[in-house]
Design a protein around this motif. Sequence first.
Motif, PDB file in Angstrom:
ATOM      1  N   UNK A 105       0.837  -1.199   0.000  1.00 44.75           N
ATOM      2  CA  UNK A 105       0.000   0.000   0.000  1.00 44.75           C
ATOM      3  C   UNK A 105       0.872   1.249   0.000  1.00 44.75           C
ATOM      4  N   UNK A 106       1.921   1.199   0.853  1.00 46.91           N
ATOM      5  CA  UNK A 106       2.803   2.370   0.894  1.00 46.91           C
ATOM      6  C   UNK A 106       3.575   2.512  -0.414  1.00 46.91           C
ATOM      7  N   UNK A 107       3.981   1.383  -1.015  1.00 46.43           N
ATOM      8  CA  UNK A 107       4.625   1.437  -2.332  1.00 46.43           C
ATOM      9  C   UNK A 107       3.713   2.112  -3.349  1.00 46.43           C
ATOM     10  N   UNK A 108       2.448   1.687  -3.322  1.00 48.73           N
ATOM     11  CA  UNK A 108       1.499   2.254  -4.278  1.00 48.73           C
ATOM     12  C   UNK A 108       1.294   3.743  -4.018  1.00 48.73           C
ATOM     13  N   UNK A 109       1.153   4.083  -2.735  1.00 51.22           N
ATOM     14  CA  UNK A 109       0.980   5.501  -2.397  1.00 51.22           C
ATOM     15  C   UNK A 109       2.142   6.301  -2.953  1.00 51.22           C
ATOM     16  N   UNK A 110       3.367   5.765  -2.749  1.00 52.64           N
ATOM     17  CA  UNK A 110       4.553   6.471  -3.203  1.00 52.64           C
ATOM     18  C   UNK A 110       4.570   6.580  -4.731  1.00 52.64           C
ATOM     19  N   UNK A 150       4.325   9.939  -7.007  1.00 55.60           N
ATOM     20  CA  UNK A 150       5.374  10.353  -7.946  1.00 55.60           C
ATOM     21  C   UNK A 150       4.827  10.508  -9.348  1.00 55.60           C
ATOM     22  N   UNK A 151       3.761   9.744  -9.656  1.00 57.71           N
ATOM     23  CA  UNK A 151       3.151   9.865 -10.979  1.00 57.71           C
ATOM     24  C   UNK A 151       2.088  10.954 -10.998  1.00 57.71           C
ATOM     25  N   UNK A 152       1.967  11.680  -9.873  1.00 59.56           N
ATOM     26  CA  UNK A 152       1.058  12.824  -9.839  1.00 59.56           C
ATOM     27  C   UNK A 152      -0.407  12.443  -9.722  1.00 59.56           C
ATOM     28  N   UNK A 153      -0.714  11.392  -8.959  1.00 57.39           N
ATOM     29  CA  UNK A 153      -2.115  10.995  -8.784  1.00 57.39           C
ATOM     30  C   UNK A 153      -2.474  11.037  -7.299  1.00 57.39           C
ATOM     31  N   UNK A 154      -2.762  12.246  -6.772  1.00 55.34           N
ATOM     32  CA  UNK A 154      -2.973  12.395  -5.321  1.00 55.34           C
ATOM     33  C   UNK A 154      -4.142  11.578  -4.785  1.00 55.34           C
ATOM     34  N   UNK A 155      -5.170  11.416  -5.553  1.00 51.98           N
ATOM     35  CA  UNK A 155      -6.334  10.698  -5.031  1.00 51.98           C
ATOM     36  C   UNK A 155      -5.971   9.255  -4.692  1.00 51.98           C
ATOM     37  N   UNK A 156      -5.321   8.598  -5.645  1.00 56.53           N
ATOM     38  CA  UNK A 156      -4.940   7.211  -5.410  1.00 56.53           C
ATOM     39  C   UNK A 156      -3.887   7.139  -4.309  1.00 56.53           C
ATOM     40  N   UNK A 157      -3.069   8.198  -4.254  1.00 55.35           N
ATOM     41  CA  UNK A 157      -2.071   8.254  -3.199  1.00 55.35           C
ATOM     42  C   UNK A 157      -2.744   8.233  -1.834  1.00 55.35           C
ATOM     43  N   UNK A 158      -3.719   9.132  -1.698  1.00 49.99           N
ATOM     44  CA  UNK A 158      -4.425   9.220  -0.419  1.00 49.99           C
ATOM     45  C   UNK A 158      -5.106   7.904  -0.064  1.00 49.99           C
ATOM     46  N   UNK A 197       2.761  15.505   0.248  1.00 51.80           N
ATOM     47  CA  UNK A 197       2.369  14.096   0.315  1.00 51.80           C
ATOM     48  C   UNK A 197       3.599  13.206   0.419  1.00 51.80           C
ATOM     49  N   UNK A 198       4.648  13.565  -0.324  1.00 52.39           N
ATOM     50  CA  UNK A 198       5.862  12.758  -0.308  1.00 52.39           C
ATOM     51  C   UNK A 198       6.408  12.669   1.118  1.00 52.39           C
ATOM     52  N   UNK A 199       6.381  13.832   1.784  1.00 54.49           N
ATOM     53  CA  UNK A 199       6.876  13.844   3.172  1.00 54.49           C
ATOM     54  C   UNK A 199       5.995  12.977   4.073  1.00 54.49           C
ATOM     55  N   UNK A 200       4.686  13.054   3.821  1.00 49.90           N
ATOM     56  CA  UNK A 200       3.784  12.258   4.658  1.00 49.90           C
ATOM     57  C   UNK A 200       3.963  10.768   4.409  1.00 49.90           C
ATOM     58  N   UNK A 201       4.171  10.435   3.144  1.00 45.73           N
ATOM     59  CA  UNK A 201       4.398   9.013   2.819  1.00 45.73           C
ATOM     60  C   UNK A 201       5.677   8.521   3.495  1.00 45.73           C
ATOM     61  N   UNK A 202       6.700   9.380   3.384  1.00 43.40           N
ATOM     62  CA  UNK A 202       7.974   8.980   3.969  1.00 43.40           C
ATOM     63  C   UNK A 202       7.850   8.806   5.477  1.00 43.40           C
ATOM     64  N   UNK A 203       7.080   9.688   6.079  1.00 42.98           N
ATOM     65  CA  UNK A 203       6.884   9.594   7.522  1.00 42.98           C
ATOM     66  C   UNK A 203       6.097   8.326   7.873  1.00 42.98           C
ATOM     67  N   UNK A 204       5.134   8.018   7.010  1.00 38.34           N
ATOM     68  CA  UNK A 204       4.332   6.818   7.249  1.00 38.34           C
ATOM     69  C   UNK A 204       5.206   5.561   7.165  1.00 38.34           C
TER      70      UNK A 204
END
Lengths: 1200, 583
Positions: free
Chosen positions: B447-452, B456-464, B487-494
């Motif tokens: 899930x985190x891989x996909x979020x990341x 990176x591909x610029x799809x915030x909805x799927x990221x969230x 979002x990148x920072x939040x993903x990294x923190x997650x």
Amino acid sequence: MKLKLKERDIFQCFLKVFFVMRITLFFILVSSMFAFSINGYSQNAKLSLNLRNVSVSHVLKAIEEQSEFIFFYQDQQVDLNRNINIIIVDKPVNEILDQLFEGSDNVYKINDRQIIIGKSQELSKTITQPVERIFQEEVQQPKTKTLNGKVTDTKGESIPGTTILIKGTTIGTISDIDGKFTFNVPLDAKTLTFSFVGMKTLEIQMGEETTFTVSLEEMTIGIGELVVVGYGTQKKETVTGSVASVGNKELLQSPVSNISNALVGRIVGLTALQSSGEPGDDAATIMIRGVSTLNSSGQSPLVIIDGVESSFSILNAVDANEIENVSVLKDASATAVYGVRGANGVIILTTKRGKSGSPKINFSSNFGFTELTSKLKMLGSYEYAKYKNEAIRYDNDPSLNDYLFTDDEIWKFQNNRDYTPTEVESMNITPAQKATLLAQPALYYGSHDYFEEQYGGTAPQQQYNLNISGGGDRVRYFTSLGYFSQAGLFNDSGYGGADINSFYKRYNFRSNYDIDVTKNLKISAGLSGQFATNGGILGSSADGDITQSYSRHKAMMVAILDGPPYVGPGIIDGKLVNGYVSFTNPLEAKAGWGSSPVGNLLLRPYLTTINTNLNANIKVTHTLDYLTKGLSVTGTVSYNDTYIKSVYRTQPIPTYSVTRNPDNPSEILFYGGSVGAASITDNYKNYKRRQEYYELATNYKREFGKHAVTGLVLVNAQKKYDPSYLYNVPSGLIGMASRATYSFDERYLAEVDMGYNGSENFPEGSRFGFFPAFSAGWIISNEPLFPKSDIVSWLKVRGSYGEVGNDQIGGNRFLYLPSTWGYGGDYAYGGYSFGNTNGGSKDPFYSGAYESTVGNPFVTWERAKKANIGFEINFFKNRLTFVGDIFQEKRDNILWSLGTVPSIVGASLPKANIGKVTNKGYEIQLGWNDRIGKVAYSIKSNVAYAKNNIEYMDEPAYPYDWMNETGFSLGQFKGLDANGFYNTNEEALNRPYSNIDGNHVQPGDIRYTDINGDGVIDSKDKVPIGYSNMPRYSFNSTLNIGYKGFNVSALFIGTAQGSFPIASLYLLNPFYMNAGTAEQFQYYGRWTPEKAAQGIDPTFPRASMRTYSSQNGTFNDLWLKSSDFIRLKNIEVSYTFKNTGLLKRAGINALRIYCTGNNLYTWTNLMDGLDPEQQNSGGASDGYLYPMVRTYSFGVNIQL
Amino acid sequence: MKTERISQNLAITLILMIVMSACQKDFLEKPQGSDTTVDSIFSTSLKAQSAIALAYSQSLAVGITLSGWDGNRDYGLCGGTLANISGEVNDLKYNWGDSWKIQHSGMTADDGSGKPLSDDGFNFNFKSIRQNNLVIENIDKVVDMSAVEKEQVKAEMKTLIAYRYEEMFKRYGGVPLVKKSLNTKDSIKIPRASLEQTLDFILTLCDEAALVLPDTYPEKWKGRVTKGVALAIKAEALMYAARPLFNSATPYMDLGANNNLICFGNADPARWQKALDANTAVLDWTHANNYRIITTGSPLDDYGTAVATPGNVEVLLAYKSQSAFGGYYDQRSEGGGSNGMSFYQMSQYLKADGTEQTWPTEITPYADYATRIQEMEPRYKASAGAAGIDAWNNPNDTEWNSTAMSNRSTWEGRGGTEACGRRVKFWYHAGTRDWFEFPLYRVAEFYLNLAEAYNELGQPAMTQTNLNVIRNRAGLPNITESNQANLRKMIQREWAVEFYEENHQYFDVKHWKLADIGNGIIGGPKLSFIFTYINGNFGLVATDYISYITQTVYTGFWKSNQYLTPFPQQEINKGYLIQNPGY
């Protein structure tokens, strides 16, 4: 040379013979204490002859063959060709002789087995019953005169045992203990000869005088002396190989438990490195002419005891009193006969044997004590605390701040108090209690030198030996009984019955018999045993085999080294404190744990090992003079049985927790002290080793005029059984050896030797190796043209070349077997679990299977090609002697890892016979002996040098030569080149980048040279520094001074060009693991800004909590110490009481008293606590030492 | 006479030689032929199972410190875990351990004794790969195994090789590709393959294996690699290929003509798409095969179970060595207990309500600490033991109360071992159990891989969407942020929170090329809580504590060469490898 003959194996019959021999041997032993002296042989021996029309000579020969009689006569005096008939049945010899000489003018005289036939002009006409008559006539008509006199050497010392003969006759005598002699000679005797081994034979034309005081001149040293060589003896003067030997007297001068230590300094070219001074574990590792192989397990010389392969462990258990001499074979010529086992040299120990004569009883006893030669100097608590604070401040690491000592704490250390006066004042206790507390030594803040506390005392040592030797005409015996004991040096070992001190105790016996069964059959039998018991603490299983030196010595030392000097109070009021009551100690976070080194030692499990070694051998020699003169065959069977058993025990002792009473700190409370049950495990280790040896040899030795020839052909087989052998397969060795020597007029000497043998460790089809050697010598001083002068009295050159093998190639046995797999594997990586547990229980575990050994079907032995050239020159009537040897050895086929195989192969490919090492060196022996007035003195000095060089070991191609091991000596130390210290911040900032420790460098750190100039300090800058642990030079010097009964003998030894590393753990690193000890050399030698400012050269970098694995801990020449030293190894002062009246009345022939000191004084630059003879093994450079000991000993030697 | 003598001597010699050769057979014995050879191992499936078990045990051990003290560094880091050098755990004590040295001085190819000081046992990689190859090459010899089973074993081994290569890929970049068990006869000096070739090799192995591997195993054989694992390795490899360290036009340090060993040479967003596809494939597979995020509504227990309970449904693959772990993961031993969570890691956690927590930089009473620490989100409580407080993840267990935890970290006295949290993560409801199964692939990761990847591909909805799956399970509210950088920072923190101590952070922070990597994460000032105690005691229970403060406890080491791991100098010297830059 390979033989594939299908013969019925005679192994079984060998065995049968062997068992019969064992039984025989037993009976011989039972009768051992009796000396045989068969009298009346001539009366008892009954002969039968039936000879018709034969010559007198034929009859004499027939008698000789049937009996042990030997006839002596001069051809012109006896008519040998006279034909007679003689028929005799079961009659004594005199009846035959009477019949034989009836009617002739010959008379005879029987002297036991010797029968002398001669003419007696006066008597011939009347005598018919000769023997008695002759004596009667002689008594009645004295036709003889009595000669007497004394034989001495050039120094005036009497020579007992000189043979004095009337030339051309058998009339003679032997000089007594004072060199005196008296005997009757015929009136017409003309020439007297005096001969003694090692002395020039002297002839004196007699006139009227009857008293002779004769002084015999020594021959060239060693002439006439026999030297023990491989499978035989040779005359020292005609030896062409390189052989050195040492006798019983020198070996006995060292009051040490084992022979390897007694050999130190006694043999040129022999290097000894000691691993510890612990009783029972103090044997030296011996190398001959250095080391020529890469593999560390195959550097030991072969040990031969009385002709049979033995081991260092047995050699070291032999009582020096039993030894006749020890011979060391060095070059190929001397060792080739040992074939695949000879490459590292051979040490041959020969035990004493009896000589005909009345029983001689020798008793010797000595006792003494041991102490350490050198002690580590530990830092006391006060300096320790200051040093540690300094370290933390320099390190500038906030995580270490918890370890800082407060000023109060430092005050307490300095004053040995637990509380400062201010603290005491603030306590809510009575003034009396306060006063007590103010005066009371510290419990927590003490300062201990745990090393001194543990090792500081002395320990007793004693030795006794009783031996009896003698023999009759047919049986000679030597029997010896010995005892040795040595105690360990731990103080307080007795606490609570812990009894953990090391000790070594040994009983020895040896009985050697030589029996002349018939004239041409001789049996030599020997039985010996060594029964040694030694004990010592065991190590920790975390450090490998708990019975091995490393873990044991670590256990002895680690508690001393890994705690500060206040770690625990030790034994207080007879109570061993092993901890403080639950965290009451204010120093707990600073490693004041309460447990002390002595407690660690006392609580260790203890192992007592009983080592029984029995050895029996029988040698039968049959001379085949009847086939060819000089030919003999010898068969030898030997059996050795070693039984080792050990008892493991833990002895619980009372230990206490201690604290100061919180209500009244002046009161110290003890808790605990209960003792659990002891536990003993018998047969903790228990195994038997045995060895069988069979040998069949043909010897030939004969002189034809000026030509002297000897020959030897021998086959032998040996099998060792040892449960520790891989696959439990006994280790066998089978082979042959031969030697031929030729000497012309003792001028030109030549010798050919060869060994051919093999073992099961090599693949079938290439198990056997052939090892030839050739040598030649020229005794120039024996040339007729050589000018006879007193300046050069002896001159000999000799040379040898040959090949020898080494089958101790390292690694497992049977390396040639195909690759194998094993089950299991390393630790947690050795298997896996499958299943679906949720953690409630474990899943089934599947043990792994892994590729273990990859085979090498071509494995073979190491091969050494050795050359040696020697010169022997004696000057000034042999007062000055010189022996020089130069040698060179090329070793190849050394089993070694392929160093260039990348690790991506993922398997350790088998080692292959690829290594090559050369070894070159020389040996010089200089001797001077003379006398000044009545003081006789001698000095012998030796120098030996050996330098090896690794020629090939499959190393990767390093960018710089100095990174290779190839091209340097074995064990050559490599490290960074230390070049002072960084004294200022500026210096530390303006320096090459350091790849070590993340470039953390600051003032006080060691400055290294950027050898390759690339601006980076890294492994490419490691260059050869110092030498290797094994010194290249060794010297020794023996000094002997004798005056009347006094004798002083001193032995100095020394080495040069050797190095000892102190690069690891505790020796280098104060505060190791934030808690370890510190030593004085670190503290007083350390860098400080003050020293830098004053220009004082420090010997240790700045204080740091992490000298280890930092910039400063990286191996460099500061951490490599020269082990060069000179040591007064041994000094013996003795006085011999000669045959004085009082002693004589007490029945004592000789009495000698002596005192000896061993390892007395040492000149070395090595730091305190390290001994220059100490080997860098068993954790020595980590500080895990049982140091070497010094021995003082007093003894007495009585000969009855 | 003379000839007679010679012939006599010859005869005797001959006899002796005959005797000798006759005795040879008896004397020179050989061991009986009972040796275990490759043929005997691969004779029956039962015996072959041993070789397979060892393949698993060796191949999957990478990065996990099992040994008490691995003095030769055969298996990698000695005296510490990857968490000790990633910034998750402060390496304060044990200054003789590898992790301490790397934290303070960095990795080196040669530590002075000839051995590398690094995060990996380089040689052991190839030892385990050899074992895998030996099984592949010999399994056909087994008589009682069907062809299908044999193909499956080969696919398992390929997966294990791919796993090992994937682990090397993220550590070293391109490495030598060993495709069979090597013999001296082979050309064994195999140079490093390019980054691209190494990645392709891993992907090919995974693809081949995924075709053959089963989706599940009988209960008895649980723990073996499934098709899902092959997909997971591929997904992880593609993530590292897409992250900026490799997916860049220029490498982190210049290696000249050999830059292709450590860098793809271009920054290509398509790599994120590949990663996204591969991770989608993994999640598709998990949905089909009953692997899932554990969500029972009790976040602490759900997370605790997921990371620590053997055989749970969130774990695709765990390291199933059930021997006692060496202690470096175990708070109950000095090895794991003497060093605790870093302040950097602490500051990654939110409060349970999803807001930021703040920590004092002045000396502050302990009561403040007790309050604030109790406010932390469930994953902190499931991962750490706080000062003076019984472990939340082993409630009412005397084995895990504050006193027990303090007493067991007694090395060098007991002060300072609490740090920002004692290490209890892998011991959820463990009681006295002294082993755990290290989770290697957990569903949460994908899930985190996909979020990341979506981000990176610029799809915030799927990221969230993907990010919130993880946050929700932890009891945290949804996020609605849509700025890519934020979002990148939040993903990294997650990542940092969800995968604390699970061997992700060490590689993540490098491959993300985080700006602060040398300033507080791996290098730079390292902060921790420092406590004071009543009467100089240590903290056994809450009442022993007086105050706390956040302060620097040491300075960590960072230098750009540390992005990748050094090859051992010994191997470099053999001339077939090119060293990573800066070593």
